[in-house]
Structure formats: structure tokens, C-alpha cells
Motif scaffolding. Structure first.
Motif, PDB file in Angstrom:
ATOM      1  N   HIS A  40       1.001  22.626  -4.548  1.00  0.00           N
ATOM      2  CA  HIS A  40       0.563  21.456  -5.050  1.00  0.00           C
ATOM      3  C   HIS A  40       0.136  20.620  -3.810  1.00  0.00           C
ATOM      4  CE1 HIS A  40       2.994  21.674  -9.168  1.00  0.00           C
ATOM      5  NE2 HIS A  40       1.712  22.547  -9.200  1.00  0.00           N
ATOM      6  N   SER A  41      -0.830  19.826  -3.889  1.00  0.00           N
ATOM      7  CA  SER A  41      -1.212  18.930  -2.812  1.00  0.00           C
ATOM      8  C   SER A  41      -0.836  17.636  -2.739  1.00  0.00           C
ATOM      9  CB  SER A  41      -2.799  19.482  -2.196  1.00  0.00           C
ATOM     10  OG  SER A  41      -3.075  18.457  -1.193  1.00  0.00           O
ATOM     11  N   ALA A  42      -0.255  16.888  -1.852  1.00  0.00           N
ATOM     12  CA  ALA A  42      -0.199  15.613  -1.839  1.00  0.00           C
ATOM     13  C   ALA A  42      -1.542  14.745  -1.083  1.00  0.00           C
ATOM     14  CB  ALA A  42       0.955  15.231  -1.088  1.00  0.00           C
ATOM     15  N   ILE A  43      -2.504  15.597  -0.775  1.00  0.00           N
ATOM     16  CA  ILE A  43      -3.707  14.957  -0.162  1.00  0.00           C
ATOM     17  C   ILE A  43      -4.640  14.406  -1.091  1.00  0.00           C
ATOM     18  CG2 ILE A  43      -5.786  15.353   1.295  1.00  0.00           C
ATOM     19  CD1 ILE A  43      -3.727  17.323   2.741  1.00  0.00           C
ATOM     20  N   ARG A  44      -5.087  13.197  -0.882  1.00  0.00           N
ATOM     21  CA  ARG A  44      -6.087  12.403  -1.793  1.00  0.00           C
ATOM     22  C   ARG A  44      -6.802  11.406  -1.242  1.00  0.00           C
ATOM     23  NH1 ARG A  44      -0.397   9.939  -4.539  1.00  0.00           N
ATOM     24  NH2 ARG A  44      -0.036  12.159  -3.981  1.00  0.00           N
ATOM     25  N   PRO A  45      -7.821  10.871  -1.669  1.00  0.00           N
ATOM     26  CA  PRO A  45      -8.611  10.016  -1.268  1.00  0.00           C
ATOM     27  C   PRO A  45      -7.832   8.695  -0.785  1.00  0.00           C
ATOM     28  CG  PRO A  45      -9.817  10.596  -3.097  1.00  0.00           C
ATOM     29  CD  PRO A  45      -8.337  11.361  -3.106  1.00  0.00           C
ATOM     30  N   TRP A  46      -8.162   8.017   0.371  1.00  0.00           N
ATOM     31  CA  TRP A  46      -7.437   6.898   1.034  1.00  0.00           C
ATOM     32  C   TRP A  46      -8.196   6.061   1.773  1.00  0.00           C
ATOM     33  CZ3 TRP A  46      -6.697   5.720   6.148  1.00  0.00           C
ATOM     34  CH2 TRP A  46      -5.797   4.879   6.612  1.00  0.00           C
ATOM     35  N   ARG A  47      -7.885   4.752   1.844  1.00  0.00           N
ATOM     36  CA  ARG A  47      -8.790   3.854   2.962  1.00  0.00           C
ATOM     37  C   ARG A  47      -7.674   2.876   3.292  1.00  0.00           C
ATOM     38  NH1 ARG A  47     -10.082  -1.069   0.622  1.00  0.00           N
ATOM     39  NH2 ARG A  47     -10.245  -1.008  -1.691  1.00  0.00           N
ATOM     40  N   PRO A  48      -7.468   2.350   4.363  1.00  0.00           N
ATOM     41  CA  PRO A  48      -6.732   1.145   4.859  1.00  0.00           C
ATOM     42  C   PRO A  48      -7.024  -0.119   3.901  1.00  0.00           C
ATOM     43  CG  PRO A  48      -8.078   1.988   6.750  1.00  0.00           C
ATOM     44  CD  PRO A  48      -8.599   2.598   5.346  1.00  0.00           C
ATOM     45  N   ASP A  49      -6.041  -0.863   3.623  1.00  0.00           N
ATOM     46  CA  ASP A  49      -6.178  -2.127   2.942  1.00  0.00           C
ATOM     47  C   ASP A  49      -7.189  -2.932   3.319  1.00  0.00           C
ATOM     48  OD1 ASP A  49      -4.055  -1.237   1.150  1.00  0.00           O
ATOM     49  OD2 ASP A  49      -2.586  -2.460   2.225  1.00  0.00           O
ATOM     50  N   GLY A  50      -8.061  -3.674   2.636  1.00  0.00           N
ATOM     51  CA  GLY A  50      -9.240  -4.262   2.934  1.00  0.00           C
ATOM     52  C   GLY A  50     -10.453  -3.620   3.669  1.00  0.00           C
ATOM     53  N   VAL A  51     -10.364  -2.440   4.046  1.00  0.00           N
ATOM     54  CA  VAL A  51     -11.641  -1.646   4.804  1.00  0.00           C
ATOM     55  C   VAL A  51     -12.171  -0.757   3.836  1.00  0.00           C
ATOM     56  CG1 VAL A  51     -12.149  -0.382   6.980  1.00  0.00           C
ATOM     57  CG2 VAL A  51     -10.354  -2.134   6.790  1.00  0.00           C
ATOM     58  N   ASP A  52     -13.309  -0.840   3.645  1.00  0.00           N
ATOM     59  CA  ASP A  52     -14.024   0.187   2.632  1.00  0.00           C
ATOM     60  C   ASP A  52     -14.655   1.293   3.589  1.00  0.00           C
ATOM     61  OD1 ASP A  52     -13.255  -1.197   0.350  1.00  0.00           O
ATOM     62  OD2 ASP A  52     -15.158  -2.609   0.630  1.00  0.00           O
ATOM     63  N   ASP A  53     -14.972   1.097   4.698  1.00  0.00           N
ATOM     64  CA  ASP A  53     -15.807   2.051   5.322  1.00  0.00           C
ATOM     65  C   ASP A  53     -15.091   2.823   6.520  1.00  0.00           C
ATOM     66  OD1 ASP A  53     -15.805  -0.172   6.974  1.00  0.00           O
ATOM     67  OD2 ASP A  53     -17.928  -0.318   7.222  1.00  0.00           O
ATOM     68  N   PHE A  54     -13.768   2.910   6.660  1.00  0.00           N
ATOM     69  CA  PHE A  54     -13.263   3.555   7.541  1.00  0.00           C
ATOM     70  C   PHE A  54     -13.478   5.042   7.719  1.00  0.00           C
ATOM     71  CE2 PHE A  54      -9.066   5.167   9.621  1.00  0.00           C
ATOM     72  CZ  PHE A  54      -9.168   4.204  10.683  1.00  0.00           C
TER      73      PHE A  54
END
Length: 425
Positions: free
Chosen positions: A33-47
């Protein structure tokens, strides 16, 4: 060589993207099983970094939100470490009030978490004015790194658990937790303590830290493979996937553990470290420091290379680490081509890279591989790199009886540390 008392593992605790507790960690790893998933820093959409392996904070809060320590100001990594330590103590059949007097703590942790909003407090009409920051100190985020030191994790553990013994914090990049485990073992072996709480906790999933890692070119920015982005030893690997969490082990002097009837998982038999002295963000291309660390761990554990059946690799999925680690392993285990008989796995293909804490859940997995005779797989190894030619257990877990195994951790700056684990008879 004179006899020395063995140091054994009697408790395990983990907080990772695979869930709370070591059983969730172990089940997730063994079942791919993988713990990796889509993520972005709070308040930043284009990191530019799009994937990570975060901890479920709601699950953690549900378990520990009523605890007195939960209300104290602290970073996420300290919360992770406290939860994992309490899990490990419970697993060892211990409660904080009954810990032996000769107990200590050794933890690995990284750069304190930063809140970008804190820096905005220093902005005046004419630009940064640090006097403003002092004037607005009451507005600072109490959980931010500006109000927490590097040793906040080990200090908080001592305060919450009431431990007055030796207290060490290792800030040695991605080898921090492994250094903590190794030095904790040696403190018991030297007779300084009967019990050590060892491991590490870290969280780099905040904007300032991730910006720094991105500027170093370390985390992958690829999107082609989605949540299968972490591809150790694969031709298409493109950088590590950042993660957060904690792992804690309870180490005891063998006689102390036996006297209280503790369950013993395995023996922490050896520790070795070595320095590349090469570059900040690149390993020695021939794996020099990694090889020295493995050789020293084997010597410290009084193991012949042929005794080792498994290696839990650092396996970062970066273009430079994976072939260098492969070369270091094949050189260390060159006699009789023993490297061809080793199983080598990369937990980061499922967990992501916990940076300073990475070595702790990986050491837990190594202990459980030796205890249970199971080697977790390396996920996403679909297009093997010719320069990575070992048996990486691709795809699914494998049954394998093990007498001994190594857990590798190699950090920025060429800081290398290795733990040798032996089966406990």
C-alpha cells in the motif's frame, strides 16, 4: 573479544501516512500500500511539487486530542514523535510512571517547521523591519519553528514522559534517526542506561522547507506517474517524494528485558557511520561513505557479510543515490558474489521520504522482517535501471528466513548511518 550484553528491541511505535501504529505500518508495507497522494502547500495552488505522503492529522487528533500534552504548543513533528513514543511504550508493556530510572532518549529530527505568516509580521511600509517582529511576538504561531528549537522533540518527550536521564537530539539530515538508534544502542551497551527510547520524527511538508528542498533539486516535480511517482532503482525515477511522520523503538539491556518478561522482537547488534566528504546534495559516486558505514556496522555486530540476507535500502528514487547505493552494497558484499543473494527493498516507494525520521520506520520494518521472515516489496520498479542490478523484491512481499539484516540511511552532506539487526533466539 570479550562478551558484551545484547541490546534488544521490546517496543515499536509509528505514525506514518500508512496510519497510526506499527501494525498499520507493517501491514501497509507488506501488502504494497502506498501513502503517496496529491499534495500542495496551504494557500499555494501552483507549487511545482505535486505529491507527498502526509499523516492524517484528523486520525492523530482523534486518538490523542484529549491528552494533556496535546494542548501544549508544538510542531507537527513533536506530536508525531510523542504519539509514536507512547505507542512504543504501550507495545513494550511499559507506562511512563514506571520507566526505570536508568532510562534515556535519543531522537533524530530536522529543521523546525516554519510558518510563512510569521515572517509577514516583520513587514512594514518600507520593507522588512525586524523590530516589528519583536513588537508582534505575541502574534507568532506557537507551533512554528521560530519558537521551537531543533531539540524540541527530545525535550518534549523527556518532559511528558518524566525522563531525567541522558537526552540526545541528532540533526544529521536523512541519517538522524539512524544515528539516534545506533547511539542509543551503544549507551546501553556501555552501561549508561538500561532502557533507551530511540527513533525520530520529522515534517518537511510546509512551504519554506519544501522551497529549500526544491531549490536543491531533491524532490520530484514529475506528474507522469501520479501516486506511483516514487520509483527506487527504476530507470524513470526523478527524485524523492517528501513525507512526514515518526518511528520509535524501545531498546533494552537483554537482562533487563528478560527480568520483566518483555516480548523481544530482535537484537540491535551493530551500528556504523561514515562520511562521504564529497558534496552537500550528492553522494560519492562510488558509495564510499555508504560502504564504510555498512562495513563498520557489520564489524560492530560481529557479523560476516555472508550472514546478512536482507538490506532495507535508503532507496530514495533519486538519479544519484540509487546507483551509488547499489555499487556500495555490491562492493561490501562482493566476496563470493553474495550481493546476488541479498534481498534489497526500498520502503520509501510506499512511505515517501521522512527525511530526518526516515531511518526509524525503516529500522522498524527491518526488525519485523527479521522477526517475521517477511521482506516487503519495492513498488513501482517497472523499468529497471541497468546500473541498479540487485534483487529489489519488485511488486510483492517475499517470505525469507533471516539471520541478520541491515537498515541503511544516507543523508545530505554525505552523512551515512547503518543499523545491523540480528534475529533473537
Amino acid at each position: 573479544m570479550k562478551n558484551r550484553e545484547r541490546v534488544v528491541v521490546t517496543g515499536l511505535g509509528a505514525v506514518t501516512g500508512l496510519g497510526m501504529g506499527w501494525k498499520s505500518l507493517w501491514s501497509g508495507l507488506c501488502n504494497g500500500h502506498s501513502a503517496i497522494r496529491p499534495w500542495r502547500p496551504d494557500g499555494v495552488d501552483d507549487f511545482p511539487v505535486k505529491y507527498a505522503a502526509p499523516v492524517d492529522m484528523a486520525d492523530l487528533a482523534q486518538r490523542y486530542g484529549q491528552a494533556a500534552w496535546w494542548e501544549a504548543p508544538m510542531e507537527k513533528r513533536t506530536r508525531f514523535g510523542l504519539a509514536a513514543a507512547l505507542e512504543a511504550l504501550a507495545d513494550a508493556g511499559l507506562v511512563p510512571a514506571e520507566l526505570p530510572l536508568r532510562s534515556g532518549i535519543a531522537m533524530g529530527s530536522g529543521v523546525p517547521e516554519r510558518d510563512p505568516a510569521d515572517m509577514h509580521l516583520a513587514l512594514g511600509p518600507n520593507g522588512p523591519d525586524w523590530r516589528l517582529l519583536h513588537q508582534r511576538a505575541a502574534e507568532l504561531n506557537p507551533n512554528s519553528g521560530l519558537l521551537n528549537s531543533n531539540d524540541h522533540l527530545s525535550m518534549s518527550l523527556a518532559q511528558v514522559l518524566g525522563i531525567n536521564g541522558p537526552n540526545l537530539n541528532f540533526s544529521t539530515a536523512c541519517a538522524g534517526a539512524t544515528h539516534a538508534i545506533g547511539h542509543g544502542m551503544r549507551m546501553i551497551r556501555r552501561g549508561e542506561c538500561d532502557l533507551m527510547i530511540v527513533g525520530g520524527a520529522d515534517s518537511v511538508l510546509n512551504l519554506p522547507t519544501m522551497i529549500g528542498l526544491h531549490l536543491l533539486g531533491a524532490p520530484s516535480t514529475a506528474e507522469r506517474f501520479g501516486d506511483r511517482l516514487c520509483r527506487p532503482f527504476d530507470r524513470d525515477r526523478s527524485g524523492f517524494v517528501a513525507a512526514e511522520g515518526a518511528g520509535v523503538l524501545i531498546l533494552e539491556r537483554e537482562a533487563h528485558a528478560q527480568r520483566r518478561g518483555a516480548q523481544i522482537y530482535a537484537e540491535i547488534a551493530g551500528f556504523g557511520s561514515g562520511m562521504d566528504a564529497y558534496r552537500i546534495s550528492a553522494p560519492h559516486p562510488e558509495g564510499l561513505g555508504a560502504r564504510l558505514a555498512m562495513q563498520r556496522a557489520l564489524r560492530d555486530a560481529r557479523l560476516d557479510p555472508a550472514d546478512v540476507g536482507h538490506i532495507n535500502a535508503h532507496g530514495t528514487s533519486t538519479p544519484l543515490n540509487d546507483p551509488a547505493e547499489t555499487l556500495a552494497i555490491s562492493t561490501t558484499f562482493a566476496n563470493g558474489d553474495h550481493y546476488r543473494r541479498l534481498s534489497v527493498t526500498a520502503n520509501k516507494s510506499m512511505l515517501g521520504h521522512l527525511i530526518a525520521a526516515a531511518g526509524a520506520p525503516e529500522c522498524i520494518a527491518t526488525v519485523l522482517s527479521v522477526a517475521d521472515g517477511i521482506v516487503p516489496p519495492t513498488l513501482n520498479l517497472e523499468n529497471p535501471d541497468p546500473s541498479c542490478y540487485l534483487d529489489y523484491v519488485p511488486g510483492s512481499a517475499r517470505r525469507q528466513a533471516l539471520r541478520a539484516a541491515l537498515s541503511n540511511s544516507f543523508g545530505f552532506g554525505g552523512l551515512n548511518a547503518v543499523i545491523a539487526v540480528k534475529a533473537y533466539d
